[in-house]
Design a protein around this motif. Structure first.
Motif, PDB file in Angstrom:
ATOM      1  N   TRP A   4     -34.995 -28.075   7.656  1.00 36.32           N
ATOM      2  CA  TRP A   4     -35.496 -28.753   6.458  1.00 36.32           C
ATOM      3  C   TRP A   4     -35.164 -27.975   5.183  1.00 36.32           C
ATOM      4  O   TRP A   4     -35.696 -28.268   4.118  1.00 36.32           O
ATOM      5  CB  TRP A   4     -37.013 -28.935   6.565  1.00 36.32           C
ATOM      6  CG  TRP A   4     -37.421 -29.982   7.557  1.00 36.32           C
ATOM      7  CD1 TRP A   4     -37.465 -31.331   7.358  1.00 36.32           C
ATOM      8  CD2 TRP A   4     -37.862 -29.771   8.895  1.00 36.32           C
ATOM      9  NE1 TRP A   4     -37.900 -31.976   8.485  1.00 36.32           N
ATOM     10  CE2 TRP A   4     -38.150 -31.045   9.448  1.00 36.32           C
ATOM     11  CE3 TRP A   4     -38.039 -28.651   9.696  1.00 36.32           C
ATOM     12  CZ2 TRP A   4     -38.598 -31.207  10.761  1.00 36.32           C
ATOM     13  CZ3 TRP A   4     -38.490 -28.812  10.997  1.00 36.32           C
ATOM     14  CH2 TRP A   4     -38.765 -30.071  11.518  1.00 36.32           C
ATOM     15  N   GLY A   5     -34.322 -26.974   5.309  1.00 38.68           N
ATOM     16  CA  GLY A   5     -33.908 -26.201   4.149  1.00 38.68           C
ATOM     17  C   GLY A   5     -34.906 -25.153   3.704  1.00 38.68           C
ATOM     18  O   GLY A   5     -34.859 -24.699   2.551  1.00 38.68           O
ATOM     19  N   PHE A   6     -35.802 -24.745   4.585  1.00 45.46           N
ATOM     20  CA  PHE A   6     -36.789 -23.728   4.235  1.00 45.46           C
ATOM     21  C   PHE A   6     -36.100 -22.378   4.053  1.00 45.46           C
ATOM     22  O   PHE A   6     -35.268 -21.976   4.865  1.00 45.46           O
ATOM     23  CB  PHE A   6     -37.843 -23.594   5.331  1.00 45.46           C
ATOM     24  CG  PHE A   6     -38.915 -24.656   5.289  1.00 45.46           C
ATOM     25  CD1 PHE A   6     -38.653 -25.934   4.830  1.00 45.46           C
ATOM     26  CD2 PHE A   6     -40.210 -24.369   5.726  1.00 45.46           C
ATOM     27  CE1 PHE A   6     -39.636 -26.910   4.811  1.00 45.46           C
ATOM     28  CE2 PHE A   6     -41.207 -25.332   5.707  1.00 45.46           C
ATOM     29  CZ  PHE A   6     -40.924 -26.611   5.244  1.00 45.46           C
ATOM     30  N   GLY A   7     -36.490 -21.662   2.995  1.00 41.95           N
ATOM     31  CA  GLY A   7     -36.025 -20.301   2.789  1.00 41.95           C
ATOM     32  C   GLY A   7     -36.979 -19.293   3.402  1.00 41.95           C
ATOM     33  O   GLY A   7     -37.914 -19.654   4.125  1.00 41.95           O
ATOM     34  N   VAL A   8     -36.765 -18.025   3.074  1.00 41.67           N
ATOM     35  CA  VAL A   8     -37.573 -16.955   3.664  1.00 41.67           C
ATOM     36  C   VAL A   8     -39.057 -17.150   3.364  1.00 41.67           C
ATOM     37  O   VAL A   8     -39.907 -17.073   4.270  1.00 41.67           O
ATOM     38  CB  VAL A   8     -37.096 -15.575   3.144  1.00 41.67           C
ATOM     39  CG1 VAL A   8     -38.067 -14.482   3.579  1.00 41.67           C
ATOM     40  CG2 VAL A   8     -35.697 -15.275   3.645  1.00 41.67           C
TER      41      VAL A   8
END
Length: 547
Positions: free
Chosen positions: A328-332
């Motif tokens: 889902w395009g989640f970053g750190v």
């Protein structure tokens, strides 16, 4: 003695004679047992003071506000120790880049800490019994904090591995914190306090990824260890200032010294009259008992493996969340925040136990012998299946946005897993305390050993498990396998709930308690008088062969 169930399915005794289900007599019974049983004269004229004459001077006599102040500091200490285990995964990628090592090699620091923690918490236990909770916990915290420094300043990765191993081995963990609960509350009054300590244990493991995400995003890898040191130093200072000694024998020694200064020359504390504070043989007995119970007691073995497997799931998630939420395009930081539903699940599970604890306390006040230990597993019958359900749901919610699955779905299922994880830890600990009485420290020690050891192993297999499994569903199949395993390991809960009394009758440790209860009834002795004897034998590592 027979057992029955009420309309809600809770387990009760049907008995016409008094017994002590936990194996520990009430402090009130001990206090009323009389001077003759609580003082022992010696040939040299010295008189040893006992708990029965000094209950108001011990942890049991602390006012409620003081008990919960102490326990809240211990809550922070336990969170700190478990935070050290769960914040480390966020330094794996930075370490691979800095030291030019593989990700699997970098995870050794996670594994070695947890495995050392599993054994370290057991190794600390006998020393806190003999020398007191306060100095042992201060020493443990000091050493844990010291070993953060070489990790933060490490010139090579080997230094970090050694520092992590020593840090894990230095962590006293639940062996001391649960001991402090026993110092301040009677066995039948401990459930709220135990539930609070359990929340600190699981909560510390789940806030690490949240904090670690911000460290990884905005700070260098060194700060992963500096933050651990700052947190650890803060809770050590809080403990130093706010927490007094709670171990009964140490407090009795102090009371005896005070009374001698006041002119009672013949009064001595229990440790003052020992020829040696603690013998090698006694230490080895105490150290070996948790492992003996883990291997030989079906209840301890099965429930500890269940608890350990459940805890390993959380550390498996530390690895699986990244590939799952990246879809889902989640970053750190977003991946770190995805652990918040787990924390919410823990808090909901904690509150869910309150009605049952309250109800059980009311029943025991009417009849102290009404409830069997299996009654403490009742709520787990309903919450344990959430682990299997949550894992299956999380597995197929991992299909991602390509299958029109919203990111909230895996978060909801992870919350269900958290509810089950807390409930499993709480109920199994509570059940062991009720079932094994003075041996409960060793029984729960096996539980802690399994949780930390299996979590440590999980740190090594989790990433390959999610990356190397063949087939089109590389994210879905691994969690589905875990769900199937969860179904299998929860089966013993229902067996122990319905057949627990029969299983306990065959237990070597339970036979010791049953033998002493029969002597109490047959000899007309009060529960308080015999409870002390049973507890002393348990601490000394001595057991009878049974009736």
């Amino acid at each position: 003695m027979a057992d029955t169930t009420n309309s809600d399915g809770e387990k009760f005794f049907q008995t016409s004679s008094p017994s002590d289900n936990s194996g520990l007599g009430s402090a009130k019974h001990r206090q009323s047992h009389g001077e003759s049983a609580s003082k022992s004269s010696r040939e040299d004229g010295k008189i040893e003071i006992k708990e029965a004459d000094n209950m108001d001077k011990l942890g049991f006599g602390f006012p409620t506000w003081k008990k919960w102040t102490i326990l809240t500091v211990i809550f922070a200490v336990q969170v700190s120790m478990n935070f050290n285990t769960s914040v480390y995964p966020n330094v794996v990628i930075p370490l691979t880049k800095h030291f030019k090592i593989s990700g699997q090699a970098a995870r050794v620091g996670q594994m070695i800490f947890l495995v050392a923690y599993a054994f370290g918490s057991e190794l600390w236990a006998p020393w806190s019994e003999d020398f007191g909770r306060w100095p042992i916990l201060q020493l443990s915290l000091f050493l844990v904090n010291i070993w953060q420094i070489p990790c933060a300043l490490a010139p090579n990765y080997g230094t970090i591995v050694v520092g992590r191993f020593l840090g894990g081995l230095s962590s006293a963990g639940g062996s001391v914190t649960l001991g402090m609960v026993a110092d301040m509350w009677e066995a039948d009054e401990q459930q709220y306090a135990v539930a609070y300590v359990v929340l600190s244990s699981v909560g510390g493991s789940s806030i690490g990824p949240v904090v670690g995400a911000f460290i990884q995003r905005y700070l260098s890898w060194h700060w992963n260890f500096w933050i651990q040191l700052i947190f650890g130093g803060t809770v050590q200072l809080m403990h130093f200032i706010l927490v007094p000694e709670t171990r009964a024998t140490i407090m009795l020694d102090r009371e005896a010294k005070r009374r001698r200064k006041a002119g009672e020359a013949d009064i001595w504390g229990p440790n003052e009259l020992k020829e040696s504070r603690i013998s090698v043989k006694e230490v080895l007995k105490i150290w070996s008992r948790p492992f003996e119970m883990f291997v030989r007691e079906p209840i301890v073995l099965c429930l500890s493996l269940l608890s350990g497997f459940s805890d390993a799931l959380i550390f498996t998630f530390l690895e699986s969340f990244q590939p799952v939420y990246k879809q889902w395009g989640f970053g750190v930081i977003a991946i770190g925040l995805a652990f918040l539903p787990i924390n919410i699940g823990y808090i909901l599970a904690w509150f869910s136990f309150f009605p049952f604890i309250h109800r059980h306390r009311q029943i025991r006040r009417r009849d102290p012998d009404a409830l069997q230990p299996e009654a403490r597993l009742y709520w787990l019958l309903w919450t344990a299946p959430l682990e299997t359900l949550g894992l299956f749901g999380f597995a197929w919610a991992s299909l991602g946005p390509e299958r029109n699955v919203h990111w909230i779905a895996p978060m909801i299922f992870s919350g269900l897993i958290a509810i089950a994880n807390y409930s499993i830890y709480m109920a199994t600990i509570d059940y062991m305390i009720a079932s094994y009485g003075p041996y409960s420290a060793s029984a729960t020690g096996g539980n802690a050993l399994a949780r930390d050891f299996l979590a440590g192993i999980a740190a090594m297999y989790s990433t390959p498990f999610y990356e190397k499994l063949p087939g089109p569903y590389t994210l879905e199949y691994p969690t589905t396998i875990l769900a199937c395993l969860a179904f299998l390991v929860t089966i013993p809960i229902y067996i122990f709930y319905w057949k627990g009394p029969i299983i306990r009758e065959k237990s070597k440790f339970a036979q010791t308690l049953a033998s002493d209860r029969k002597k109490n009834i047959g000899g007309g002795e009060s529960k308080g008088g015999r409870a002390g004897d049973v507890g002393e034998k348990a601490e000394a590592g001595e057991m009878e062969k049974g009736p």
